[in-house]
Design a protein around this motif. Structure first.
Motif, PDB file in Angstrom:
ATOM      1  N   SER A  38      79.712  30.243  32.155  1.00 57.11           N
ATOM      2  CA  SER A  38      80.419  30.869  33.279  1.00 57.11           C
ATOM      3  C   SER A  38      81.623  31.730  32.886  1.00 57.11           C
ATOM      4  O   SER A  38      81.886  32.715  33.572  1.00 57.11           O
ATOM      5  CB  SER A  38      80.796  29.830  34.330  1.00 57.11           C
ATOM      6  N   PRO A  39      82.362  31.447  31.821  1.00 58.03           N
ATOM      7  CA  PRO A  39      83.444  32.370  31.457  1.00 58.03           C
ATOM      8  C   PRO A  39      82.948  33.732  30.938  1.00 58.03           C
ATOM      9  O   PRO A  39      83.697  34.701  30.930  1.00 58.03           O
ATOM     10  CB  PRO A  39      84.196  31.643  30.343  1.00 58.03           C
ATOM     11  N   ARG A  84      75.063  29.921  22.814  1.00 57.38           N
ATOM     12  CA  ARG A  84      75.379  30.101  21.389  1.00 57.38           C
ATOM     13  C   ARG A  84      75.621  31.579  21.080  1.00 57.38           C
ATOM     14  O   ARG A  84      76.534  31.921  20.324  1.00 57.38           O
ATOM     15  CB  ARG A  84      74.264  29.547  20.517  1.00 57.38           C
ATOM     16  N   ALA A  85      74.835  32.472  21.659  1.00 53.37           N
ATOM     17  CA  ALA A  85      75.019  33.910  21.436  1.00 53.37           C
ATOM     18  C   ALA A  85      76.410  34.357  21.888  1.00 53.37           C
ATOM     19  O   ALA A  85      77.082  35.135  21.201  1.00 53.37           O
ATOM     20  CB  ALA A  85      73.941  34.705  22.171  1.00 53.37           C
ATOM     21  N   MET A  90      71.530  41.262  20.023  1.00 46.86           N
ATOM     22  CA  MET A  90      70.736  41.821  21.109  1.00 46.86           C
ATOM     23  C   MET A  90      71.542  41.803  22.412  1.00 46.86           C
ATOM     24  O   MET A  90      71.601  42.801  23.136  1.00 46.86           O
ATOM     25  CB  MET A  90      69.429  41.023  21.282  1.00 46.86           C
ATOM     26  N   ILE A  91      72.187  40.657  22.698  1.00 48.94           N
ATOM     27  CA  ILE A  91      73.000  40.523  23.908  1.00 48.94           C
ATOM     28  C   ILE A  91      74.135  41.547  23.883  1.00 48.94           C
ATOM     29  O   ILE A  91      74.410  42.230  24.874  1.00 48.94           O
ATOM     30  CB  ILE A  91      73.573  39.083  24.006  1.00 48.94           C
ATOM     31  N   SER A  92      74.790  41.663  22.750  1.00 51.15           N
ATOM     32  CA  SER A  92      75.893  42.618  22.601  1.00 51.15           C
ATOM     33  C   SER A  92      75.407  44.057  22.770  1.00 51.15           C
ATOM     34  O   SER A  92      76.052  44.861  23.450  1.00 51.15           O
ATOM     35  CB  SER A  92      76.542  42.433  21.230  1.00 51.15           C
ATOM     36  N   ASP A  93      74.270  44.377  22.181  1.00 47.43           N
ATOM     37  CA  ASP A  93      73.711  45.729  22.289  1.00 47.43           C
ATOM     38  C   ASP A  93      73.374  46.075  23.738  1.00 47.43           C
ATOM     39  O   ASP A  93      73.605  47.208  24.181  1.00 47.43           O
ATOM     40  CB  ASP A  93      72.466  45.882  21.418  1.00 47.43           C
ATOM     41  N   ASN A 102      81.933  36.025  20.604  1.00 46.26           N
ATOM     42  CA  ASN A 102      83.348  35.872  20.926  1.00 46.26           C
ATOM     43  C   ASN A 102      84.120  35.095  19.861  1.00 46.26           C
ATOM     44  O   ASN A 102      85.246  34.660  20.107  1.00 46.26           O
ATOM     45  CB  ASN A 102      83.504  35.207  22.298  1.00 46.26           C
ATOM     46  N   ASN A 103      83.495  34.909  18.700  1.00 46.52           N
ATOM     47  CA  ASN A 103      84.136  34.210  17.569  1.00 46.52           C
ATOM     48  C   ASN A 103      84.677  32.841  17.961  1.00 46.52           C
ATOM     49  O   ASN A 103      85.783  32.467  17.594  1.00 46.52           O
ATOM     50  CB  ASN A 103      85.248  35.069  16.962  1.00 46.52           C
TER      51      ASN A 103
END
Length: 137
Positions: free
Chosen positions: A28-29, A125-126, A72-75, A131-132
């Motif tokens: 949720s964040p 996990r992604a 993939m999520i970031s892209d 987000n480090n």
């Protein structure tokens, strides 16, 4: 980012719902995730930017690492996509529109419900990777 996860089950058991809810709460964040039980009917969906089929893959041909999934999520986010639909337990024939993205969360054969838990965990996990944030404490 908004995710809709369609699962080809009429309903989920209490334990499965609880496990999935825990990962959705942790997500949720970062994003909004919704699970929809589609039962045996063909998936009905509209308004998604990208539609991805999650399939059992005993060959390991369509599995990806956690890091590759995070990229993939970031892209997708950097590409301006805001809505992504994932389909668990469906065949390509069940889906009227499908991107060329097909992947498996494991090279083992999992039930649709266990695959849902594994997928929501990998989605979380992604986001921790992107987000480090330390995943294992």
């Amino acid at each position: 980012m908004n995710y809709t996860i369609y699962i080809k089950e009429k309903n989920l058991t209490t334990n499965i719902k609880a496990a999935v809810h825990e990962y959705i709460k942790r997500l949720s964040p970062f994003c909004k995730a919704t699970v929809c039980c589609a039962g045996k009917k063909k998936a009905a969906f509209a308004g998604s930017d990208i539609n991805i089929l999650i399939t059992p893959d005993q060959t390991g041909k369509h599995t990806i690492s956690s890091e590759a999934f995070a990229r993939m999520i970031s892209d997708y986010a950097l590409g301006g996509y805001s809505k992504i639909s994932y389909f668990i337990g469906f065949s390509p024939d069940d889906l009227p529109i499908l991107s060329n993205q097909i992947f498996s969360v494991s090279s083992m054969t999992l039930s649709n419900e266990i695959c849902l838990i594994a997928f929501t965990e990998q989605l979380y996990r992604a986001y921790t990777i992107n987000n480090n944030i330390t995943y294992h404490k």
